[in-house]
Design a protein around this motif. Structure first.
Motif, PDB file in Angstrom:
ATOM      1  N   ALA A 234      54.168   8.993   0.880  1.00  0.00           N
ATOM      2  CA  ALA A 234      52.726   8.928   0.632  1.00  0.00           C
ATOM      3  C   ALA A 234      52.480   7.737  -0.288  1.00  0.00           C
ATOM      4  N   THR A 235      51.372   7.052  -0.091  1.00  0.00           N
ATOM      5  CA  THR A 235      51.044   5.940  -0.975  1.00  0.00           C
ATOM      6  C   THR A 235      49.541   5.823  -1.175  1.00  0.00           C
ATOM      7  N   THR A 236      49.176   5.237  -2.313  1.00  0.00           N
ATOM      8  CA  THR A 236      47.755   4.973  -2.570  1.00  0.00           C
ATOM      9  C   THR A 236      47.388   3.541  -2.199  1.00  0.00           C
ATOM     10  N   ARG A 237      48.365   2.742  -1.694  1.00  0.00           N
ATOM     11  CA  ARG A 237      47.987   1.380  -1.291  1.00  0.00           C
ATOM     12  C   ARG A 237      47.300   1.402   0.072  1.00  0.00           C
ATOM     13  N   SER A 238      46.563   0.332   0.362  1.00  0.00           N
ATOM     14  CA  SER A 238      45.840   0.265   1.641  1.00  0.00           C
ATOM     15  C   SER A 238      46.809  -0.052   2.770  1.00  0.00           C
ATOM     16  N   PRO A 239      46.493   0.408   3.987  1.00  0.00           N
ATOM     17  CA  PRO A 239      47.359   0.073   5.125  1.00  0.00           C
ATOM     18  C   PRO A 239      47.320  -1.422   5.416  1.00  0.00           C
ATOM     19  N   ARG A 240      48.489  -1.974   5.810  1.00  0.00           N
ATOM     20  CA  ARG A 240      48.524  -3.354   6.295  1.00  0.00           C
ATOM     21  C   ARG A 240      48.089  -3.332   7.766  1.00  0.00           C
ATOM     22  N   PRO A 241      47.685  -4.488   8.289  1.00  0.00           N
ATOM     23  CA  PRO A 241      47.330  -4.500   9.704  1.00  0.00           C
ATOM     24  C   PRO A 241      48.475  -3.933  10.538  1.00  0.00           C
ATOM     25  N   GLY A 242      48.158  -3.014  11.418  1.00  0.00           N
ATOM     26  CA  GLY A 242      49.179  -2.427  12.302  1.00  0.00           C
ATOM     27  C   GLY A 242      49.818  -1.172  11.742  1.00  0.00           C
ATOM     28  N   GLU A 243      49.637  -0.915  10.456  1.00  0.00           N
ATOM     29  CA  GLU A 243      50.235   0.302   9.884  1.00  0.00           C
ATOM     30  C   GLU A 243      49.392   1.529  10.234  1.00  0.00           C
ATOM     31  N   VAL A 244      50.076   2.597  10.594  1.00  0.00           N
ATOM     32  CA  VAL A 244      49.394   3.800  11.078  1.00  0.00           C
ATOM     33  C   VAL A 244      49.627   4.949  10.095  1.00  0.00           C
TER      34      VAL A 244
END
Ligand code: ADP
Ligand code: 5GP
Length: 208
Positions: free
Chosen positions: A40-50
Motif C-alpha cells: 500500500a502507498t500514499t504516493r500517486s500512481p505513475r502512468p500505467g500503474e494499476v
C-alpha cells in the motif's frame, strides 16, 4: 518424497531504478508459484500503474487506520514524502498455502521483516555502476529531475546496508540477474533446515 511444502519469503531490495521490478516481473513469468506482495502507498500512481496490481493507492488517513489496526507487516515513510507498507494477511496466507512470496521493499523494511521472519531470504540488488543506475532512473522517465536526484542520493545510504543481506546480485544483464535470483531461491528451498519432514523420512522416520 518431496521437498518442503512451506512457502519461502524472499525480500528484494536495492536502490530505486536498479531493476527490482524488472527482475521480479521476469521471475514471475518463469515461476507461477511466486506471489508478489502488493504494497500500500500514499504516493500517486505513475502512468500505467494499476490500483491493486502495482500498489494499493490509498490516502494518508486510510494508511494511518491500517497502522492503527496493525495490518502491516512493516511500513515505512520513504524519501520523507510518502508512506509504503506491506499488508500482513496476504504474506501469511500465501506462505501457508505453500507459495513463495516476494516483497519489493526498501532496506529498512527488509530489516524489520527479518526481525519478524528470521527465515526470510534477503537479496540485495546492486547496479553495475552508479552512472548506469542514474541512467536507468532517468531512462524510466517516471520521476521529475528533482525526484531522480533525491532517489540517486538515497542510493548511497541504501548501498551501505547491503552487508546486512543474505545475498547480493548485480543487475547488469537482466536475464543473468534473474537466473541468479532463481538459483538462490532453489538453493534456499533445498536447505536441510527447511526440509525436516523429508530428512526424517529419508532417515527412516527418526532424524539422526
Ligand atoms: P526498480 O524497480 O528497482 O525501481 P525498475 O525495474 O523500474 O527498477 O527499472 C528501472 C529502469 O531500468 C527501467 O526502465 C528498466 O526497464 C531498466 N532496467 C532494469 N533492469 C535493467 C538491465 N539489466 N539493463 C538495462 N536496463 C534495465
Ligand atoms: P517506488 O515509488 O519507486 O515504487 O518505490 C520506492 C521505494 O519504496 C522502493 O525502494 C521500494 O522498494 C520501496 N517500497 C515499496 N513498497 C514498500 C513497502 O511496502 N515497504 C517498504 N518498506 N518499502 C517499500
Amino acid at each position: 518424497m518431496r521437498e518442503s511444502n512451506k512457502g519461502l519469503l524472499v525480500v528484494i531490495s536495492g536502490p530505486s531504478g536498479v531493476g527490482k521490478g524488472s527482475i521480479i516481473n521476469v521471475l514471475r513469468e518463469r515461476r507461477s508459484n511466486i506471489k508478489l506482495s502488493v504494497s500500500a502507498t500514499t504516493r500517486s500512481p505513475r502512468p500505467g500503474e494499476v490500483d491493486g496490481v502495482h500498489y494499493f493507492f490509498i490516502d494518508e488517513p486510510t494508511f494511518q487506520s491500517m497502522i492503527d489496526r496493525d495490518e502491516f507487516l512493516e511500513y515505512m515513510h520513504v524519501f520523507n514524502t510518502h508512506f509504503y507498507g506491506t499488508p500482513r494477511s496476504f504474506v501469511v496466507e500465501e506462505m501457508e498455502a505453500g507459495n513463495d512470496v516476494v516483497l519489493d521493499i526498501d532496506v529498512q523494511g527488509a530489516m524489520k521483516v527479518k526481525d519478524s521472519f528470521p527465515d526470510a531470504v534477503l537479496i540485495f540488488i546492486a547496479p553495475p555502476s552508479l552512472s548506469e543506475l542514474k541512467e536507468r532512473l532517468i531512462g524510466r522517465g517516471t520521476e521529475t529531475a528533482e525526484q531522480v536526484e533525491r532517489r540517486f542520493n538515497t542510493a548511497f545510504e541504501e548501498m551501505k546496508l547491503a552487508g546486512k543481506y543474505d545475498y547480493v546480485v548485480v543487475n547488469d544483464i537482466l536475464d543473468i540477474a534473474v537466473n541468479k535470483v532463481e538459483n538462490i531461491i532453489g538453493a534456499e528451498k533445498s536447505r536441510i533446515s527447511r526440509n525436516c519432514a523429508l530428512i526424517s523420512e529419508l532417515s527412516g522416520g527418526s532424524e539422526k
